[in-house]
Design a protein around this motif. Sequence first.
Motif, mmCIF file in Angstrom:
data_model
loop_
_atom_site.group_PDB
_atom_site.id
_atom_site.type_symbol
_atom_site.label_atom_id
_atom_site.label_comp_id
_atom_site.label_asym_id
_atom_site.label_seq_id
_atom_site.Cartn_x
_atom_site.Cartn_y
_atom_site.Cartn_z
ATOM 1 N N ARG A 186 0.815 -1.211 0.000
ATOM 2 C CA ARG A 186 0.000 0.000 0.000
ATOM 3 C C ARG A 186 0.854 1.268 0.000
ATOM 4 O O ARG A 186 0.547 2.231 -0.712
ATOM 5 C CB ARG A 186 -0.916 -0.012 1.230
ATOM 6 C CG ARG A 186 -1.894 1.165 1.322
ATOM 7 C CD ARG A 186 -2.939 1.065 0.254
ATOM 8 N NE ARG A 186 -3.950 2.113 0.391
ATOM 9 C CZ ARG A 186 -4.873 2.368 -0.518
ATOM 10 N NH1 ARG A 186 -4.930 1.637 -1.615
ATOM 11 N NH2 ARG A 186 -5.742 3.327 -0.348
ATOM 12 N N ASP A 187 1.916 1.278 0.800
ATOM 13 C CA ASP A 187 2.741 2.485 0.878
ATOM 14 C C ASP A 187 3.429 2.788 -0.446
ATOM 15 O O ASP A 187 3.655 3.942 -0.796
ATOM 16 C CB ASP A 187 3.773 2.377 2.004
ATOM 17 C CG ASP A 187 4.743 1.227 1.816
ATOM 18 O OD1 ASP A 187 4.386 0.254 1.117
ATOM 19 O OD2 ASP A 187 5.856 1.281 2.370
ATOM 20 N N MET A 188 3.741 1.738 -1.220
ATOM 21 C CA MET A 188 4.347 1.949 -2.524
ATOM 22 C C MET A 188 3.345 2.563 -3.500
ATOM 23 O O MET A 188 3.675 3.449 -4.285
ATOM 24 C CB MET A 188 4.880 0.627 -3.095
ATOM 25 C CG MET A 188 5.647 0.784 -4.400
ATOM 26 S SD MET A 188 6.203 -0.796 -5.082
ATOM 27 C CE MET A 188 7.358 -1.304 -3.801
ATOM 28 N N VAL A 189 2.099 2.089 -3.444
ATOM 29 C CA VAL A 189 1.048 2.631 -4.296
ATOM 30 C C VAL A 189 0.842 4.112 -3.981
ATOM 31 O O VAL A 189 0.735 4.948 -4.897
ATOM 32 C CB VAL A 189 -0.267 1.847 -4.116
ATOM 33 C CG1 VAL A 189 -1.405 2.522 -4.887
ATOM 34 C CG2 VAL A 189 -0.104 0.405 -4.569
ATOM 35 N N ILE A 190 0.795 4.447 -2.700
ATOM 36 C CA ILE A 190 0.610 5.843 -2.282
ATOM 37 C C ILE A 190 1.757 6.707 -2.814
ATOM 38 O O ILE A 190 1.541 7.828 -3.298
ATOM 39 C CB ILE A 190 0.546 5.942 -0.739
ATOM 40 C CG1 ILE A 190 -0.689 5.220 -0.200
ATOM 41 C CG2 ILE A 190 0.554 7.405 -0.291
ATOM 42 C CD1 ILE A 190 -2.006 5.836 -0.617
#
Length: 462
Positions: A29-33
């Motif tokens: 998720r943090d990579m997508v953000i």
Amino acid sequence: MKTSAKTKLHLIPSVHQLAEQLQTTEFPRDMVIRIVRDEIVKLKKRLHAVSFTTKAEAHTHLLHEINNRLSRLLKPSLKRVINGTGIILHTGLGRAPLSEAAIQNLKCVTENYCNIELDLHSGERGDRMSLVEELICLLTGAEGATVVNNNAAAVLVVLNTLAYQKEVIISRGELVEIGGSFRIPDVMEKSGAVMHEVGTTNKTHLRDYENAVSKKTGLLLAVHTSNYRIIGFTKSVSLKELAAIGKKHKLPLVYDLGGGAFIGLEQFGLSHEPVVSESIAAGADVVTFSGDKILGGCQAGIIAGRRKYIDAIKKNPLMRALRSDKMTFAVLEATLKQILRPDQLKSLSPVISMLTESIDEVQGRAIKVQNAVGQQSHIRIVVRDTFAQAGSGTLPLEKIPSVDVTITSSRMSAKQIAERFRFSDIPIVGFVKENAFHLDMRTVRTDEVEVIVEQLKKIMIE
């Protein structure tokens, strides 16, 4: 323009709004953000150039860009391509295609553990250089050899070992620059050696070297001008003559050969290319050359020569930084062993095969493309004679007879045709010349013809 860009800022959705619509579980998720934020920043920087005027358009645009980027991350960036340039050793396309033996050896070594630094006889720690040193010495007549990660590294470590803070005498006519901005003066400076130029661009005499020798001299350096020739009012000093000066003054002679042919190419009907064994026999104390040019292996810098100099180079701490890995040694060993059977090189080495293949076979592939497609309404295909090149500074004056497929269209430009080929599932790389797209068939394998035909058929229905 600035006012317009500021006005459009309110159209950009929030990071949260975009992230909620991205239904992906393949990335943290943090990579997508992070990617969402990156794309928003990119859009803000070029707001003055975008045409959309509504929030929905901005939203759709960003989702498209983000999804494309996520999709790209899952696909290899380094891809197989079909080489239709006619340049056999194309640096941009990875230079030499490997032989079947090299590929199999590489597969075996990388799928499993290997004895890269284990002496299987004693059970003690071994020397990775011993894996190929005997082969290199047998093939070149050298007393010793070692390997680093490319020829620039080879020149660097040789100069640093034998001439640190000493003068290196070199002809002005040999201060070369090759692809990738590799300049001899720059490498020499980084090595800690001091360059001492002699002669002029077109003429360097024996006396120029003699007059330059002093107590500050560390070695004599000769460089093979592999990617160009100076013709006409010229004079250069042979390796044998330089070796005599080196012997007289007890100075090593280093020869940056570059290409690294192990056998004479004349036997294949090609022009002469300096052979490593000839250079050592002429008196060069150390010779450096590439593993991925005419040798047909992987990227490597090979250093061969007199034992006392090779041993000193091996002890240089830079060798740890420049050393080659198990994949290099796997490919290099298999490639070198093929040279032990020179009568079979045409079938064993893809490079030698492409250099020597008959013009009839090359033309046959071109005709297959032309016949399989035919003459469509907006596509015109012409088969014509041309010349291929060895590339990478090898045989720079050699024109190798070849045949190309010339493609034009009444619906799209040559540049657009080139893009369609590059964007195919297996990218096909040719060149644009005289308002036409060209594919030189000497560098196209027989099994690749069908891929070209299929892509042509896709272009026809556009």
